[in-house]
Design a protein around this motif. Structure first.
Motif, PDB file in Angstrom:
ATOM      1  N   ALA A 153       0.838  -1.203   0.000  1.00  0.00           N
ATOM      2  CA  ALA A 153       0.000   0.000   0.000  1.00  0.00           C
ATOM      3  C   ALA A 153       0.871   1.249   0.000  1.00  0.00           C
ATOM      4  CB  ALA A 153      -0.935  -0.010   1.210  1.00  0.00           C
ATOM      5  N   CYS A 154       1.913   1.235   0.781  1.00  0.00           N
ATOM      6  CA  CYS A 154       2.828   2.383   0.819  1.00  0.00           C
ATOM      7  C   CYS A 154       3.576   2.527  -0.502  1.00  0.00           C
ATOM      8  CB  CYS A 154       3.799   2.251   1.986  1.00  0.00           C
ATOM      9  SG  CYS A 154       2.983   2.404   3.588  1.00  0.00           S
ATOM     10  N   TRP A 155       3.910   1.410  -1.137  1.00  0.00           N
ATOM     11  CA  TRP A 155       4.614   1.477  -2.418  1.00  0.00           C
ATOM     12  C   TRP A 155       3.735   2.113  -3.488  1.00  0.00           C
ATOM     13  CZ3 TRP A 155       8.879   2.268  -4.489  1.00  0.00           C
ATOM     14  CH2 TRP A 155       9.074   2.082  -5.854  1.00  0.00           C
ATOM     15  N   LEU A 156       2.432   1.861  -3.458  1.00  0.00           N
ATOM     16  CA  LEU A 156       1.536   2.514  -4.407  1.00  0.00           C
ATOM     17  C   LEU A 156       1.590   4.029  -4.212  1.00  0.00           C
ATOM     18  CD1 LEU A 156      -0.577   2.416  -6.652  1.00  0.00           C
ATOM     19  CD2 LEU A 156      -2.322   2.163  -4.867  1.00  0.00           C
ATOM     20  N   ALA A 157       1.604   4.468  -2.979  1.00  0.00           N
ATOM     21  CA  ALA A 157       1.691   5.915  -2.713  1.00  0.00           C
ATOM     22  C   ALA A 157       3.034   6.469  -3.192  1.00  0.00           C
ATOM     23  CB  ALA A 157       1.490   6.179  -1.230  1.00  0.00           C
TER      24      ALA A 157
END
Length: 164
Positions: A153-157
């Motif tokens: 999820a953080c990588w998408l951001a």
């Protein structure tokens, strides 16, 4: 929130890949490998194809899967569910804005790129908020998947921020 919250994400991802993604992919391949007179197509169509496939097809699909299965994995309910439709529409608008920006040309390319990228970043932030809160709210566990889901999820951001 109904349990079918994932449906718009799946429909959106499939429509994007079956229309723009596939069409641009075929045109780009034909432009690179044949003499069909497709040289007038801007070379930026390669980037438009990439954005539609990565942020349109893959990201929307993964977001839909996460919203559907994550509450079941953690033994809880989807948190901040009111943000889910916003994440869908912002992600879709971002992809369409960026892809259109590659074709309309100056002076609209840069504003569409910035607006579309900002939409992607906000959608990713909303996805992170829902995902991380859902992970926290579930039954406490020691499963390793929680770290990987949070990292994804953080990588998408992060990838959306890099696009901006």
């Amino acid at each position: 929130m109904p349990s079918r919250v994932f449906v718009p994400f799946f429909i959106g991802s499939l429509l994007l890949t079956l229309t723009w993604g596939t069409t641009l992919g075929m045109i780009n391949l034909a432009r690179l490998t044949s003499e069909w007179g497709l040289g007038t197509l801007p070379s930026s169509s390669v980037y438009a194809h990439a954005y539609v496939q990565v942020f349109g097809f893959m990201a929307l699909f993964i977001m839909g899967v996460a919203y559907h299965v994550l509450p079941r994995f953690v033994g809880g309910v989807l948190q901040n569910a009111r943000l889910v439709p916003w994440s869908f529409w912002l992600q879709l608008a971002g992809v369409v804005g960026i892809a259109c920006g590659f074709f309309v040309g100056e002076p609209f390319t840069r504003p569409l790129w910035i607006t579309g990228s900002a939409c992607l970043l906000i959608a990713a932030a909303l996805f992170c908020a829902v995902t991380l809160r859902t992970l926290e709210s579930g039954v406490p566990g020691r499963e390793l998947f929680r770290r990987w889901v949070a990292a994804g999820a953080c990588w998408l951001a992060i990838s959306s921020a890099l696009a901006l």
